[in-house]
Design a protein around this motif. Structure first.
Motif, PDB file in Angstrom:
ATOM      1  N   ALA A 128      21.623  21.451  -5.188  1.00 37.34           N
ATOM      2  CA  ALA A 128      20.228  21.836  -5.007  1.00 37.34           C
ATOM      3  C   ALA A 128      20.138  23.189  -4.301  1.00 37.34           C
ATOM      4  O   ALA A 128      19.370  24.066  -4.720  1.00 37.34           O
ATOM      5  N   ARG A 129      20.930  23.371  -3.251  1.00 36.57           N
ATOM      6  CA  ARG A 129      20.924  24.658  -2.537  1.00 36.57           C
ATOM      7  C   ARG A 129      21.337  25.789  -3.455  1.00 36.57           C
ATOM      8  O   ARG A 129      20.732  26.859  -3.464  1.00 36.57           O
ATOM      9  N   SER A 130      22.386  25.565  -4.252  1.00 34.55           N
ATOM     10  CA  SER A 130      22.877  26.630  -5.136  1.00 34.55           C
ATOM     11  C   SER A 130      21.867  26.995  -6.215  1.00 34.55           C
ATOM     12  O   SER A 130      21.853  28.125  -6.704  1.00 34.55           O
ATOM     13  N   LEU A 131      20.980  26.060  -6.585  1.00 34.67           N
ATOM     14  CA  LEU A 131      19.947  26.325  -7.589  1.00 34.67           C
ATOM     15  C   LEU A 131      18.630  26.783  -6.963  1.00 34.67           C
ATOM     16  O   LEU A 131      17.685  27.098  -7.672  1.00 34.67           O
ATOM     17  N   GLY A 132      18.566  26.769  -5.634  1.00 31.40           N
ATOM     18  CA  GLY A 132      17.328  27.140  -4.965  1.00 31.40           C
ATOM     19  C   GLY A 132      16.241  26.086  -5.087  1.00 31.40           C
ATOM     20  O   GLY A 132      15.056  26.396  -5.059  1.00 31.40           O
ATOM     21  N   VAL A 133      16.656  24.823  -5.213  1.00 32.76           N
ATOM     22  CA  VAL A 133      15.710  23.719  -5.351  1.00 32.76           C
ATOM     23  C   VAL A 133      15.480  23.090  -3.982  1.00 32.76           C
ATOM     24  O   VAL A 133      16.428  22.700  -3.304  1.00 32.76           O
ATOM     25  N   GLU A 134      14.221  23.000  -3.595  1.00 26.43           N
ATOM     26  CA  GLU A 134      13.882  22.353  -2.324  1.00 26.43           C
ATOM     27  C   GLU A 134      13.886  20.837  -2.514  1.00 26.43           C
ATOM     28  O   GLU A 134      13.273  20.312  -3.450  1.00 26.43           O
ATOM     29  N   LEU A 135      14.587  20.136  -1.628  1.00 21.12           N
ATOM     30  CA  LEU A 135      14.587  18.674  -1.624  1.00 21.12           C
ATOM     31  C   LEU A 135      13.683  18.201  -0.499  1.00 21.12           C
ATOM     32  O   LEU A 135      13.875  18.574   0.658  1.00 21.12           O
ATOM     33  N   SER A 136      12.690  17.403  -0.830  1.00 23.24           N
ATOM     34  CA  SER A 136      11.756  16.886   0.170  1.00 23.24           C
ATOM     35  C   SER A 136      11.839  15.367   0.158  1.00 23.24           C
ATOM     36  O   SER A 136      11.683  14.734  -0.887  1.00 23.24           O
ATOM     37  N   ALA A 137      12.140  14.788   1.341  1.00 23.12           N
ATOM     38  CA  ALA A 137      12.310  13.339   1.415  1.00 23.12           C
ATOM     39  C   ALA A 137      11.801  12.828   2.758  1.00 23.12           C
ATOM     40  O   ALA A 137      11.724  13.589   3.725  1.00 23.12           O
ATOM     41  N   PRO A 138      11.464  11.528   2.820  1.00 21.27           N
ATOM     42  CA  PRO A 138      11.020  10.970   4.097  1.00 21.27           C
ATOM     43  C   PRO A 138      12.137  11.062   5.129  1.00 21.27           C
ATOM     44  O   PRO A 138      13.307  10.876   4.800  1.00 21.27           O
ATOM     45  N   ALA A 139      11.783  11.373   6.364  1.00 21.12           N
ATOM     46  CA  ALA A 139      12.780  11.557   7.420  1.00 21.12           C
ATOM     47  C   ALA A 139      13.174  10.230   8.034  1.00 21.12           C
ATOM     48  O   ALA A 139      12.360   9.573   8.657  1.00 21.12           O
ATOM     49  N   GLY A 140      14.406   9.850   7.811  1.00 19.63           N
ATOM     50  CA  GLY A 140      15.116   8.786   8.496  1.00 19.63           C
ATOM     51  C   GLY A 140      14.503   7.418   8.675  1.00 19.63           C
ATOM     52  O   GLY A 140      15.109   6.607   9.333  1.00 19.63           O
TER      53      GLY A 140
END
Length: 198
Positions: free
Chosen positions: A68-80
């Motif tokens: 994801a980082r290498s493609l510039g894709v933001e990952l958004s997920a619930p925190a912990g």
């Protein structure tokens, strides 16, 4: 592969290296189980246990974070937040989620996103009535609504020749059926694709 790339970095902290080695071990176990199931394409007999989907989600995100980082894709997920317990097989549920994340990354890599904010994959986890619902939504090209009923068919793929096998969503669908759940798909062509594990 993503974990291996990070493990090649000499500056990687020892604690992080240990986490990646654990992730690799679990990933390799999933690969072995998938190959074994594909040879028979029948559900594996094993006792169900309590599985926290928040932990499964965290592991799957760790496995795709490098790509994801290498493609510039933001990952958004619930925190912990934990406590989203279901009965099932942790490896099977993890593999199902990983398939959805890889599909979303493939779509964003191949076709990008029209969203000015950039390519993004958003995960959510919530209780809806008596169900636990895990959603994976990307802001990529989506899928023609006429194909939504077909993309879970074994060996059906919308990817280019040589890229897709048509196994990913079929296995996710089979996993959800084996767990007494369902896979729900929705798409806004040109804007988004959402897969929901319920």
């Amino acid at each position: 592969q993503n974990a291996v790339e990070d493990l090649k970095k000499p500056e990687l902290p020892p604690a992080r290296r240990g986490q990646y080695l654990d992730l690799l071990a679990r990933g390799l176990a999933r690969i072995g189980e998938t190959v074994h199931r594909l040879r028979r394409f029948t559900p594996r007999e094993a006792p169900f246990e309590e599985v926290d989907l928040a932990a499964v989600l965290h592991d799957a995100l760790e496995l795709v974070a490098h790509r994801a980082r290498s493609l510039g894709v933001e990952l958004s997920a619930p925190a912990g937040a934990g406590g989203f317990l279901v009965r099932g097989l942790r490896n099977d549920l993890g593999h199902a989620l990983l398939n959805l994340l890889v599909n979303a990354l493939d779509a964003l890599e191949d076709h990008g996103s029209r969203d000015r904010a950039g390519p993004r994959i958003t995960l959510s986890l919530e209780r809806v009535g008596a169900s636990v619902v895990l959603r994976v939504r990307d802001n990529g090209p989506g899928v023609d609504p006429a194909l939504l009923d077909r993309i879970v068919d074994l060996f059906f793929t919308t990817k280019e020749v040589g890229r897709g096998t048509g196994l990913g969503l079929a296995l996710v669908h089979a996993t959800m059926q084996a767990h007494g759940g369902e896979l729900l798909l929705a798409s806004e062509p040109g804007r988004s694709f959402t897969a929901e594990l319920r």
